[in-house]
Design an enzyme around this catalytic site. Structure first.
Site, mmCIF file in Angstrom:
data_model
loop_
_atom_site.group_PDB
_atom_site.id
_atom_site.type_symbol
_atom_site.label_atom_id
_atom_site.label_comp_id
_atom_site.label_asym_id
_atom_site.label_seq_id
_atom_site.Cartn_x
_atom_site.Cartn_y
_atom_site.Cartn_z
ATOM 1 N N HIS A 1 0.662 -1.106 0.011
ATOM 2 C CA HIS A 1 -0.001 0.215 -0.003
ATOM 3 C C HIS A 1 0.857 1.091 0.218
ATOM 4 O O HIS A 1 1.967 1.285 0.382
ATOM 5 C CB HIS A 1 -1.093 -0.003 1.279
ATOM 6 N N GLU B 1 1.077 3.725 1.981
ATOM 7 C CA GLU B 1 1.593 4.020 3.142
ATOM 8 C C GLU B 1 2.868 3.367 3.539
ATOM 9 O O GLU B 1 3.846 3.845 3.904
ATOM 10 C CB GLU B 1 0.627 4.092 4.412
ATOM 11 N N ARG C 1 -5.756 4.416 -22.013
ATOM 12 C CA ARG C 1 -5.862 2.985 -21.709
ATOM 13 C C ARG C 1 -5.001 2.470 -20.716
ATOM 14 O O ARG C 1 -5.377 1.593 -19.904
ATOM 15 C CB ARG C 1 -5.431 2.017 -22.944
ATOM 16 N N CYS D 1 -2.330 -0.539 7.311
ATOM 17 C CA CYS D 1 -1.520 0.599 7.292
ATOM 18 C C CYS D 1 -1.706 1.522 8.641
ATOM 19 O O CYS D 1 -0.743 2.276 8.796
ATOM 20 C CB CYS D 1 -1.932 1.456 5.822
#
Length: 316
Positions: free
Chosen positions: A44, A46, A179, A79
């Site tokens: 993630h 963090e 895209r 997190c």
């Protein structure tokens, strides 16, 4: 927070079903660490930012576009726990996470540890950056962008069907960037039969960001492509945050009729075609009054000789 949102936008199209979060660790006006959700959803944002900041994160302020997660996973720690362990002094959160596994629990955990938490700054920027994930959580479907490349008089092809190329190289490059920010790209059977499109990303350095492909058809499917028999089936795409719809006219009309388009990308070439194939057909309107107050101009710019107009759907 605007910088954190820009960082999170880098991960758009690469993290689903996880959100594409951005995070900055700051102390005394100096950025100590920055991060965004990595491909596949982990680590993630963090975790990435704290790893870069190291021990200097103690006493710092973390700016994060979405509430730090509170749920533990086999793929990595929560997190909120990482921020507590790092000893940050303050966490500024743009948006509360609508995921029921967190939804305020991350903020509560931080405050229980004595960390000051401020919620709300930069919410508009974060909302835009995370619109794919947020739409899926709120409406149980992806955020849907419809791309239309047309002449000044709204045509996408000559009467013969010839459509390559209406717009120039700059517009086509911009489409490839769009895209790269999508989890999935969809076309209709007519476009597939006429063009056999690759629907890949051909920008240097972004070739690995080509999205999955989907075909809107009630007929036979195509190997390697997800088949949807109606626009409403997007509600079953639980691992897609952002869906890009590229063509053709019947497919565009079907999604507009179902009121499933959240964003319009209109690439206008400075040409007139006259008689030809229209960009969209009937979309269910019975009066002009119903056509107004639906779309808001969010951006416009020149792409070489073409003009890009970006509209966002106005919803309650």
């Amino acid at each position: 927070m605007a910088a954190a949102a820009a960082l999170g936008a880098r991960a758009r199209g690469a993290t689903a079903p996880n959100p594409n979060v951005g995070c900055l660790i700051v102390k005394a006006g100096r950025v100590l660490g920055q991060g965004w959700t990595q491909p596949g959803g982990r680590p993630h944002a963090e975790a990435v930012a704290l790893a870069e900041a190291g021990d200097a994160a103690r006493g710092a302020t973390a700016y994060v576009t979405l509430e730090p997660c509170a749920h533990r996973s086999e793929r990595g720690p929560a997190c909120a726990d990482l921020l507590v362990e790092a000893g940050v002094k303050k966490v500024v959160v743009a948006l509360v996470d609508p995921d029921p596994r967190t939804n305020g629990a991350g903020i509560e955990r931080l405050r229980a540890a004595g960390i000051e938490v401020v919620v709300g700054p930069g919410a508009a920027e974060a909302e835009r950056s995370l619109s794919g994930f947020l739409t899926r959580m709120r409406l149980d479907r992806p955020y849907i962008t419809l791309k239309l490349a047309m002449s000044l008089d709204g045509k996408i092809a000559l009467p013969s069907g010839e459509s390559r190329w209406i717009t120039g190289e700059d517009s086509r490059a911009h489409v490839h960037r769009e895209r790269a920010a999508a989890d999935m790209i969809l076309v209709g059977r007519g476009t597939y039969e006429a063009d056999k499109p690759a629907l890949d990303v051909r920008l240097p350095g972004l070739e690995d960001r080509s999205p999955r492909k989907a075909l809107l058809t009630r007929g036979a499917g195509v190997e390697g492509w997800l088949q949807l028999s109606s626009p409403e089936e997007v509600h079953g795409l639980h691992d897609v945050n952002d869906l890009l719809v590229e063509g053709g006219s019947a497919t565009a009309s079907a999604f507009l009729t179902a009121d499933l388009v959240d964003r319009l990308l209109i690439y206008r070439a400075p040409i007139l075609i006259g008689e030809g194939k229209s960009s969209i057909g009937y979309i269910g309107l019975t009066s002009l009054a119903d056509a107004h107050r639906r779309w808001r101009l969010a951006d416009q710019r020149m792409l070489g000789i073409d003009r890009l107009e970006v509209y966002e759907r106005e919803r309650d």
